[in-house]
Write a protein that holds these residues in place. Structure first.
Motif, PDB file in Angstrom:
ATOM      1  N   UNK A   1       0.815  -1.209   0.214  1.00 42.01           N
ATOM      2  CA  UNK A   1      -0.015   0.104   0.047  1.00 42.01           C
ATOM      3  C   UNK A   1       0.805   1.270  -0.084  1.00 42.01           C
ATOM      4  N   UNK A   2       0.477   2.367  -0.691  1.00 39.35           N
ATOM      5  CA  UNK A   2       1.067   3.735  -0.668  1.00 39.35           C
ATOM      6  C   UNK A   2       0.434   4.574   0.460  1.00 39.35           C
ATOM      7  N   UNK A   3       0.930   4.356   1.528  1.00 37.53           N
ATOM      8  CA  UNK A   3       0.535   4.935   2.858  1.00 37.53           C
ATOM      9  C   UNK A   3       1.206   6.225   2.716  1.00 37.53           C
ATOM     10  N   UNK A   4       0.213   7.603   2.904  1.00 41.08           N
ATOM     11  CA  UNK A   4       0.773   8.675   2.984  1.00 41.08           C
ATOM     12  C   UNK A   4       0.157   9.386   4.443  1.00 41.08           C
ATOM     13  N   UNK A   5       0.576  10.521   4.987  1.00 41.70           N
ATOM     14  CA  UNK A   5      -0.053  11.003   6.321  1.00 41.70           C
ATOM     15  C   UNK A   5      -1.520  11.355   5.915  1.00 41.70           C
ATOM     16  N   UNK A   6      -2.132  11.449   4.986  1.00 42.67           N
ATOM     17  CA  UNK A   6      -3.444  11.685   5.018  1.00 42.67           C
ATOM     18  C   UNK A   6      -4.475  10.523   5.306  1.00 42.67           C
ATOM     19  N   UNK A   7      -3.747   9.350   5.126  1.00 50.42           N
ATOM     20  CA  UNK A   7      -4.454   8.166   5.653  1.00 50.42           C
ATOM     21  C   UNK A   7      -4.779   8.204   7.029  1.00 50.42           C
ATOM     22  N   UNK A   8      -4.079   9.040   7.662  1.00 44.66           N
ATOM     23  CA  UNK A   8      -4.416   9.314   9.292  1.00 44.66           C
ATOM     24  C   UNK A   8      -5.152  10.431   9.706  1.00 44.66           C
ATOM     25  N   UNK A   9      -5.591  11.219   8.611  1.00 47.46           N
ATOM     26  CA  UNK A   9      -6.514  12.488   8.899  1.00 47.46           C
ATOM     27  C   UNK A   9      -8.195  11.875   8.503  1.00 47.46           C
ATOM     28  N   UNK A  10      -8.987  12.041   9.662  1.00 44.40           N
ATOM     29  CA  UNK A  10     -10.328  11.528   9.294  1.00 44.40           C
ATOM     30  C   UNK A  10     -10.859  12.533   8.309  1.00 44.40           C
ATOM     31  N   UNK A  11     -10.357  13.735   8.203  1.00 41.45           N
ATOM     32  CA  UNK A  11     -11.277  14.882   7.416  1.00 41.45           C
ATOM     33  C   UNK A  11     -10.696  14.389   5.857  1.00 41.45           C
ATOM     34  N   UNK A  12      -9.590  13.825   5.815  1.00 46.36           N
ATOM     35  CA  UNK A  12      -9.317  13.465   4.437  1.00 46.36           C
ATOM     36  C   UNK A  12     -10.382  12.236   3.988  1.00 46.36           C
ATOM     37  N   UNK A  13     -10.781  11.504   4.709  1.00 49.06           N
ATOM     38  CA  UNK A  13     -11.426  10.270   4.474  1.00 49.06           C
ATOM     39  C   UNK A  13     -13.055  10.867   4.366  1.00 49.06           C
TER      40      UNK A  13
END
Length: 241
Positions: free
Chosen positions: A20-32
């Motif tokens: 998986x290409x995990x970025x910092x956004x993955x840990x931001x609820x607002x991103x999802x």
């Protein structure tokens, strides 16, 4: 065992075999939320968000929060001494070890540590357990069957036989999946240690207290002393087999 990406004191941990290409956004609820990918949430002292990602997979995103009195002051702030000493690193590493031991725990996806002026905050992503229902939720609705109680006892014995210590073994951290299999979750502060009866019994005693605690909280709770004897007997028998 783990891949570590460190960019400007932002650490992302993934299993060694992750593609998986995990970025910092993955840990931001607002991103999802912007992607309309938050499919559920569990609020409370330790909130969790259920995130839909690649190919309709569901992950659980959790932030690390302090408990007790100190939590009212520092909330989610921890002193950073080294990456290996952070709570999230220890839990994520432990989950990868438990999967290698083929024990029923959530699949670790990624973890994140952000360090600012010697203070860190952290998050963890794990695969959601399909159709998960905690033992506590089950007992608020109906009595557990003898087979279910025995399965819980045997599963805990499987962990103990491999030296796995769970720091908070309670009926909210014991989940049945959609196939009826028992899983354990929340391995914060857990570890693998020398097999010894004292800590094993302390785990079981904590579990027994959690039945009594939850029974006193809910208007209906289907659990009796005979049920505990069934669970405990299965645990003891399997532990020694």
């Amino acid at each position: 065992m783990l891949k570590i990406d460190n960019t400007d004191n932002h650490f992302i941990l993934t299993p060694l075999d992750s593609e998986l290409n995990i970025t910092r956004d993955w840990f931001n609820v607002e991103h999802w939320r912007q992607k309309d990918a938050v499919v559920n949430s569990k609020l409370g002292r330790a909130p969790a968000w259920f995130i839909q990602y690649q190919n309709d997979n569901i992950a659980v995103l959790k932030h690390y929060w302090r408990g007790g009195l100190i939590g009212k002051l520092l909330s989610d702030q921890y002193l950073f001494l080294s990456l290996e000493k952070t709570r999230v690193f220890k839990e994520f590493k432990l989950l990868t070890q438990l999967k290698e031991l083929q024990l029923p725990v959530p699949v670790p996806i990624a973890a994140y540590v952000k360090v600012t002026f010697g203070i860190y905050r952290a998050d963890i992503l794990t695969q959601a357990i399909p159709g998960a229902q905690s033992l506590c939720e089950k007992l608020k609705q109906n009595s557990a069957t003898k087979d279910e109680l025995m399965a819980v006892g045997k599963t805990i014995a499987d962990f103990h036989r491999k030296g796995v210590y769970h720091d908070d073994l309670n009926i909210n951290n014991i989940l049945f999946d959609d196939q009826g299999h028992v899983n354990l979750i929340d391995f914060d502060k857990g570890d693998i240690r020398h097999i010894e009866g004292t800590w094993q019994q302390a785990n079981i005693d904590r579990l027994a207290r959690s039945f009594k605690k939850e029974a006193g909280k809910w208007p209906t709770f289907f659990f009796e002393e005979a049920d505990w004897q069934t669970l405990s007997s299965a645990y003891q028998t399997h532990l020694k087999s």
